[in-house]
Design an enzyme around this catalytic site. Structure first.
Site, PDB file in Angstrom:
ATOM      1  N   ASP A  74     -52.137   7.362  -4.051  1.00 42.94           N
ATOM      2  CA  ASP A  74     -52.748   8.664  -3.757  1.00 42.94           C
ATOM      3  C   ASP A  74     -52.258   9.744  -4.718  1.00 42.94           C
ATOM      4  OD1 ASP A  74     -54.435  10.442  -2.517  1.00 42.94           O
ATOM      5  OD2 ASP A  74     -53.044  10.936  -0.899  1.00 42.94           O
ATOM      6  N   SER A 134     -52.353  19.903   0.418  1.00 43.78           N
ATOM      7  CA  SER A 134     -52.320  18.576  -0.181  1.00 43.78           C
ATOM      8  C   SER A 134     -52.287  18.655  -1.706  1.00 43.78           C
ATOM      9  CB  SER A 134     -53.568  17.788   0.257  1.00 43.78           C
ATOM     10  OG  SER A 134     -53.432  16.434  -0.073  1.00 43.78           O
ATOM     11  N   HIS A 186     -56.867  12.055  -3.442  1.00 42.00           N
ATOM     12  CA  HIS A 186     -57.927  12.430  -2.504  1.00 42.00           C
ATOM     13  C   HIS A 186     -58.395  13.883  -2.680  1.00 42.00           C
ATOM     14  CE1 HIS A 186     -54.504  13.720   0.294  1.00 42.00           C
ATOM     15  NE2 HIS A 186     -55.307  14.762   0.360  1.00 42.00           N
TER      16      HIS A 186
END
Length: 352
Positions: free
Chosen positions: A180, A293, A150
């Site tokens: 992911d 992230s 992402h």
């Protein structure tokens, strides 16, 4: 009245030389002696010259040894060299030589940060929806970097900044939206510092961990905490179609609905969209914020045990919120064993 002395080693053939006692009186200088016919010169009253000289280094060593007990290992090494002994075999010498900064910092947040920070990068991904900021982990010297799918999903251009400040352009090698995960590669990179991938199957609740990333674009930020839970079912969007098309990259300028995810049937930090994926995550109370992230969750041996992927931010969970409240101690990471099992697929440019 005196006889000529026989050559050294000669003796009388008609008399026992031991029958003549040695003289006991000496003249000036200790060279004169009384002798009978056929006798030998008396022995000196002290050890031979070479034995007398041998006593001096022994005495010196004894003095140095006493000083070593006061001063410490450095002098003990000197004693070992003087006497021809190997100083590495001595307890004090070995202990002093084996103490280094890295060893003394092992198991500390500072030691982990010093060792691993050079392998953590900031990723800037530009797309038609705007610009997002995330993090990544260098796994090869020539610039292979692992991050979240992402972070780079839908990106038209990817720029990576090392801990040294040097920047590179990167290309996407492979993505796996179901996990992911993504693998990107720097152009014309070599000699980079790399991270060590650990074993997430050995992680236990309560273990200390360190998180390193670029929250809100603050490169190389270090936080610490513990593993607070295992095997959490976390659901995130597969691509940038979620959150009303705003993208999943963290730190996107002007975004209040950043880093959306689902847990326990509820959505947090915004709408995850229709295309989602669920994975078992490590939960940590180490502070994670938008921009972390794709960064690293690290054990106290300096090994990567997870790729940070989601966080709970209470104020941004409501629609229309203009800002994120930041970490409240609920962060999630993809176990590193999931990454290791997926590396060949990512390198082949395929995804599940």
């Amino acid at each position: 009245m005196t006889e000529n002395l026989r050559p050294s080693g000669a003796h009388s053939t008609d008399q026992d030389p031991t029958s003549y006692p040695y003289a006991s009186s000496y003249g000036t200088g200790g060279t004169a002696y009384n002798s009978a016919a056929g006798g030998y010169p008396p022995p000196p009253p002290y050890a031979p010259t070479n034995r007398r000289k041998a006593k001096r280094p022994v005495a010196l060593l004894a003095a140095v040894a006493i000083a070593a007990g006061v001063i410490g290992g450095g002098t003990a090494t000197l004693v070992g060299q003087f006497s021809g002994q190997n100083s590495a075999a001595t307890g004090s010498g070995g202990a002093v030589n084996g103490t280094t900064v890295s060893q003394s910092s092992k198991g500390t947040v500072a030691g982990v940060a010093e060792a691993v920070s050079p392998a953590i990068v900031e990723i800037g991904a530009a797309s038609s929806a705007g610009k997002s900021t995330g993090s990544g982990v260098v796994i090869t010297e020539d610039g292979e970097i692992v991050t979240n799918n992402h972070v780079i999903s839908g990106a038209q251009q990817i720029q990576v900044t090392l801990s040294t400040g040097k920047t590179y352009t990167a290309d996407v090698v492979g993505t796996d939206p179901d996990k992911d995960l993504a693998l990107i590669k720097l152009r014309n990179a070599s000699g980079l510092k790399t991270a060590t991938l650990g074993d997430s199957s050995k992680v236990k609740v309560g273990e200390e961990v360190v998180a390193i990333g670029s929250p809100e674009g603050l490169t190389g930020t270090v936080t610490s905490g513990i593993v607070s839970a295992l095997d959490r079912d976390v659901t995130v969007a597969k691509d940038d179609s979620g959150s009303s098309g705003q993208g999943q990259g963290q730190g996107r300028q002007g975004g209040g609905q950043e880093w959306p995810f689902e847990f326990g049937g509820q959505q947090f930090n915004g709408d995850t969209g229709e295309e989602t994926t669920t994975y078992k995550a490590l939960q940590t109370d180490a502070s994670l914020n938008p921009g972390n992230s794709g960064g690293a969750l690290i054990n106290m041996n300096g090994e990567i045990i997870g790729i940070n992927s989601a966080m709970y931010s209470p104020s941004s969970s409501s629609a229309g919120s203009g800002s994120s409240a930041g970490s409240v101690g609920l962060g999630f990471a993809i176990p590193v064993n999931t990454l290791k099992a997926d590396l060949d697929t990512l390198r082949a440019g395929n995804g599940s």
